[in-house]
Design a protein around this motif. Structure first.
Motif, short mmCIF file in Angstrom:
data_model
loop_
_atom_site.label_atom_id
_atom_site.label_comp_id
_atom_site.label_asym_id
_atom_site.label_seq_id
_atom_site.Cartn_x
_atom_site.Cartn_y
_atom_site.Cartn_z
N LEU A 1 32.34 52.70 41.77
CA LEU A 1 32.93 53.18 40.51
C LEU A 1 34.21 52.40 40.17
N ILE A 2 35.05 52.20 41.17
CA ILE A 2 36.28 51.42 40.96
C ILE A 2 35.93 50.01 40.50
N ASP A 3 34.94 49.42 41.15
CA ASP A 3 34.52 48.06 40.80
C ASP A 3 33.95 48.01 39.39
N MET A 4 33.15 49.02 39.03
CA MET A 4 32.54 49.04 37.70
C MET A 4 33.59 49.15 36.61
N TYR A 5 34.53 50.08 36.75
CA TYR A 5 35.57 50.25 35.73
C TYR A 5 36.48 49.02 35.66
N GLY A 6 36.77 48.44 36.82
CA GLY A 6 37.64 47.25 36.82
C GLY A 6 37.00 46.07 36.13
N LYS A 7 35.72 45.81 36.43
CA LYS A 7 35.04 44.66 35.82
C LYS A 7 34.72 44.89 34.35
N SER A 8 34.65 46.16 33.95
CA SER A 8 34.39 46.48 32.54
C SER A 8 35.68 46.50 31.71
N GLY A 9 36.82 46.28 32.34
CA GLY A 9 38.09 46.20 31.62
C GLY A 9 38.82 47.51 31.48
N ASP A 10 38.29 48.60 32.06
CA ASP A 10 38.97 49.90 31.99
C ASP A 10 39.76 50.10 33.29
N ILE A 11 40.87 49.40 33.39
CA ILE A 11 41.65 49.42 34.62
C ILE A 11 42.30 50.78 34.85
N GLU A 12 42.58 51.52 33.78
CA GLU A 12 43.20 52.84 33.93
C GLU A 12 42.27 53.81 34.65
N LEU B 1 42.09 44.81 40.04
CA LEU B 1 43.44 44.36 39.63
C LEU B 1 43.47 42.86 39.38
N LEU B 2 42.78 42.11 40.23
CA LEU B 2 42.73 40.66 40.05
C LEU B 2 42.00 40.30 38.76
N LYS B 3 40.95 41.05 38.46
CA LYS B 3 40.19 40.80 37.22
C LYS B 3 41.07 41.04 36.00
N SER B 4 42.01 41.98 36.10
CA SER B 4 42.91 42.29 34.99
C SER B 4 44.18 41.46 35.02
N ALA B 5 44.22 40.44 35.89
CA ALA B 5 45.36 39.52 35.99
C ALA B 5 46.64 40.22 36.42
N LEU B 6 46.53 41.32 37.18
CA LEU B 6 47.71 42.03 37.69
C LEU B 6 48.00 41.51 39.11
N MET B 7 48.49 40.27 39.16
CA MET B 7 48.65 39.58 40.44
C MET B 7 49.67 40.26 41.35
N GLU B 8 50.77 40.69 40.79
CA GLU B 8 51.81 41.33 41.60
C GLU B 8 51.29 42.64 42.21
N ASP B 9 50.45 43.37 41.45
CA ASP B 9 49.89 44.62 41.97
C ASP B 9 48.92 44.35 43.12
N VAL B 10 48.20 43.24 43.05
CA VAL B 10 47.30 42.86 44.15
C VAL B 10 48.09 42.64 45.43
N ILE B 11 49.20 41.93 45.31
CA ILE B 11 50.04 41.65 46.48
C ILE B 11 50.64 42.93 47.03
N ASP B 12 51.09 43.81 46.13
CA ASP B 12 51.64 45.10 46.56
C ASP B 12 50.60 45.95 47.27
N LEU B 13 49.35 45.91 46.77
CA LEU B 13 48.28 46.69 47.40
C LEU B 13 48.00 46.19 48.81
N PHE B 14 48.05 44.87 49.01
CA PHE B 14 47.86 44.34 50.36
C PHE B 14 48.94 44.85 51.30
N GLY B 15 50.18 44.89 50.81
CA GLY B 15 51.26 45.44 51.64
C GLY B 15 51.05 46.91 51.94
N LEU B 16 50.51 47.66 50.97
CA LEU B 16 50.20 49.08 51.18
C LEU B 16 49.13 49.25 52.25
#
Length: 666
Positions: free
Chosen positions: A355-366, A390-405
């Motif tokens: 579900l997360i993957d589907m919404y992310g790839k469909s552009g509904d990141i919220e 997040l990467l698909k939505s170009a939220l690069m900083e959030d991707v890095i923060d998620l890795f730290g989490l």
């Protein structure tokens, strides 16, 4: 009288059913009585104690069995075997191995049952060193050729990945039953060794051994992994000849999965239709097959028919629909599937990840964020799916923060997490080389430094931060790089304007027997373009079709036109475009107009400016680029007209950003 007789019969039947006990419960009750009646275990014979311990183990009275075992003064090898296998069946692996160690230390000699049980324990638990030690002891005692011990040994070495050793040991066995063959076939299937599987099946037939349904399941499944359609169809014929296609549900479902993996939907449907409607596995397989091949309507028809037969869908059915929604970016269909998931009560992690993957790839990141926040226990799969979104939505900083989490919350990471985070670092300017080095260390510590995805991501990340030498060093340390690795390092060199080095890597790749693909050639052409290597670029471009059988695509033509235009060979660039489907491509004509401005080519420039305006008249940048060209050739009247149109359409130029990293070498 008839009614009284009926009542009497019912009463007798009720009494009989109340007093009746199955044989195993009756035997267990006798064992409990025998245990309670034993006053002196020392005076009880070993056979009786072994039988009581065995019954107690089978019915879960582990404490009573251990108590009786501890009170026994005399034990034999059967006593130890019962205790070892009993603890193992109950999930107490450490206690089982401890009992085996006590047995050997007290001087008891193992029998075939002991060795087969202990070897199976070591194999399933991944205790390979201990398994080899047990093998040595079995060989010393002359048990290594026993059929059950040999099966366990073959399974052990196949799990260890020593396929050649396992098959060589298997070939030396004098006695090989069907169970032993199936063990070998199963492990080879899991390892994806379809060629060895088919060869062993031929040997099996030569020995006159009749395969069963389990044998064909492994063979057909392996052909599905390797997409061996012809071999799988031959096995299907063997299944029909032996009458297993209709009678064995496991074989029938294996055929459905096989044809679906090979993309043969017609044969998949035929295999599905012979399965009785009562089998729910085949229904879910068919839904997944239709969804995986992009046949949403057919999948929904099967899904509806499944409901009519009162068969409940499994998570696999919904996963197929969600993957189809992700691939087609059909958000409406994805939301409908989400509603069905909620109604069916599926809350498994795998569905949440999809579900997360589907919404992310469909552009509904919220929505993807909302589902990720609602997950009660975040797993690696959910985090990877969310990171991809997040990467698909170009939220690069959030991707890095998620890795730290993931690191802070002890969730861990795998090769997917590392490669995605490295990709985000490549496009996140503040990270620089320090971030790449930190993740490189994480990859080495976790053992993923040789994974293809991680290696390619590291090569790309270092090259984008200007450390192309690190990219080359990582590549040279690979023992056997594949096409993807070669392409990654060529792209890294091309990005930094090292065209000659790109050509050297391409030649080395071909000499190693690897076949470059279209992405490889595009990277080489980019390198030649950035380095101004016209002759070399032209040679590479024409060799794609003549020597390698690859038809150039739009990106290749665009790169070649840009290379020739930069060198002032605009007539040749237009000639290349003439016989292609991309002679009306906006990006290519933009490149041509840019080269005409540099080389003051009025004739082709006029044509390029007209093409841009004809192709996209509503695009303000078309008018602005044309105005720049006319300004360069000093046609100020036309320039003024085009500039006014561009301003009227409110064209804006984005401000470019650049960043450098200053290092202190002191």
């Amino acid at each position: 009288m008839r009614n009284q007789g009926s009542l009497l019969f019912c009463a007798r039947a009720a009494t009989f059913s109340w007093n009746y006990k199955p044989a195993f419960l009756y035997r267990f009750s006798l064992s409990v009585r025998a245990l309670s009646s034993i006053n002196n275990v020392a005076n009880t014979d070993i056979y009786s104690c072994n039988r009581i311990i065995n019954d107690l183990m089978k019915f879960g009275s582990l404490t009573s069995a251990v108590k009786l075992f501890d009170e026994m003064t005399d034990r034999d090898v059967i006593t130890w075997n019962i205790m070892i296998s009993g603890h193992y069946r109950r999930g107490f692996l450490a206690e089982s191995l401890s009992l085996y160690g006590q047995m050997v230390s007290q001087g008891f000699v193992e029998n075939s049952s002991t060795f087969s049980t202990v070897l199976s324990m070591c194999s399933s638990a991944g205790l390979f060193r201990g398994g080899r030690e047990v093998h040595c002891r079995a060989a010393v005692l002359g048990f290594s050729t026993h059929v059950y011990i040999a099966s366990a040994l073959v399974d052990l070495y196949l799990r260890m990945g020593f396929v050649d050793i396992a098959l060589r040991f298997f070939s030396t066995l004098k006695e090989r039953n069907l169970a032993t063959w199936n063990v070998v076939l199963r492990r080879l299937c899991e390892l994806g060794r379809s060629k060895e599987l088919l060869r062993m099946y031929n040997e099996m037939e030569l020995e006159g051994l009749e395969p069963n349904g389990l044998t064909f399941c492994y063979l057909i499944q392996s052909c599905g992994y390797e997409r061996c359609l012809e071999e799988g169809m031959q096995l299907h014929c063997c299944v029909i000849k032996r009458g297993l296609g209709d009678s064995n549900l496991f074989v029938a479902n294996a055929l459905v999965d096989f044809y679906s993996a090979c993309g043969s939907l017609a044969e998949t449907r035929k295999s599905f239709e012979v399965i009785p409607p009562a089998d729910v596995i085949s229904w879910n397989s068919m839904v997944s097959v239709c969804a995986a091949n992009g046949y949403a309507y057919d999948g929904l028809v099967v899904f509806r028919t499944m409901h009519l037969w009162d068969k409940k869908p499994s998570a696999c059915s919904f996963l197929g629909f969600l993957k189809l929604s992700s691939a087609t970016k059909n958000l409406v269909f994805g939301k409908q599937t989400h509603c069905c998931v909620v109604k069916a009560g599926f809350n498994v992690v795998l569905v949440q990840s999809a579900l997360i993957d589907m919404y992310g790839k469909s552009g509904d990141i919220e929505s993807a964020v909302r589902i990720f926040d609602s997950v009660p226990a975040r797993t690696l799969e959910c985090c990877n799916s969310f990171m991809t979104s997040l990467l698909k939505s170009a939220l690069m900083e959030d991707v890095i923060d998620l890795f730290g989490l993931m690191v802070d919350e002890k969730i861990g990471y795998d090769e997917v997490s590392l490669s995605l985070t490295l990709k985000a670092l490549s496009f996140f300017l503040p990270a620089g080389t320090a971030g790449c080095s930190l993740l490189h260390c994480c990859a080495i510590k976790s053992g993923f430094e040789s994974d293809v995805a991680v290696v390619c991501a590291l090569i790309d990340a270092y090259s984008r931060s200007g450390e192309v030498d690190f990219s080359r060093q990582i590549f040279t340390q690979l023992p056997s790089p594949n096409v993807i690795c070669f392409t990654s390092v060529i792209s890294a060199l091309a990005r930094n304007g090292m065209g000659n080095e790109c050509l050297e890597i391409l030649n080395a790749m071909i000499q190693n027997g690897l076949k470059p693909d279209k992405v490889t050639f595009l990277s080489v052409l980019v390198g030649c373009n950035h380095s101004g290597l016209v002759e070399e670029g032209r040679s590479v471009f024409y060799s794609m079709q003549t020597h390698h059988g690859l038809d150039p695509e739009r990106q290749h033509y665009s790169c070649m036109v840009d290379l020739l235009g930069r060198a002032g060979l605009l007539d040749e660039a237009i000639e290349i475009l003439r016989d292609t489907p991309w002679q009306d491509d906006f990006v290519i004509w933009t490149s041509v107009l840019r080269s005409c401005r540099v080389h003051q080519n009025k004739q082709i420039g006029n044509r390029a400016a007209e093409m841009l305006i004809d192709l996209e008249p509503e695009n303000p940048s078309s008018w602005l680029q044309a105005s720049y060209f006319y300004s360069d050739i000093e046609d100020f009247e036309t320039m003024k007209q085009y500039r006014e149109i561009a301003v009227a359409r409110k064209v804006r130029r984005e401000i470019g950003l650049s960043m450098i990293e200053v290092r202190d070498h002191c």
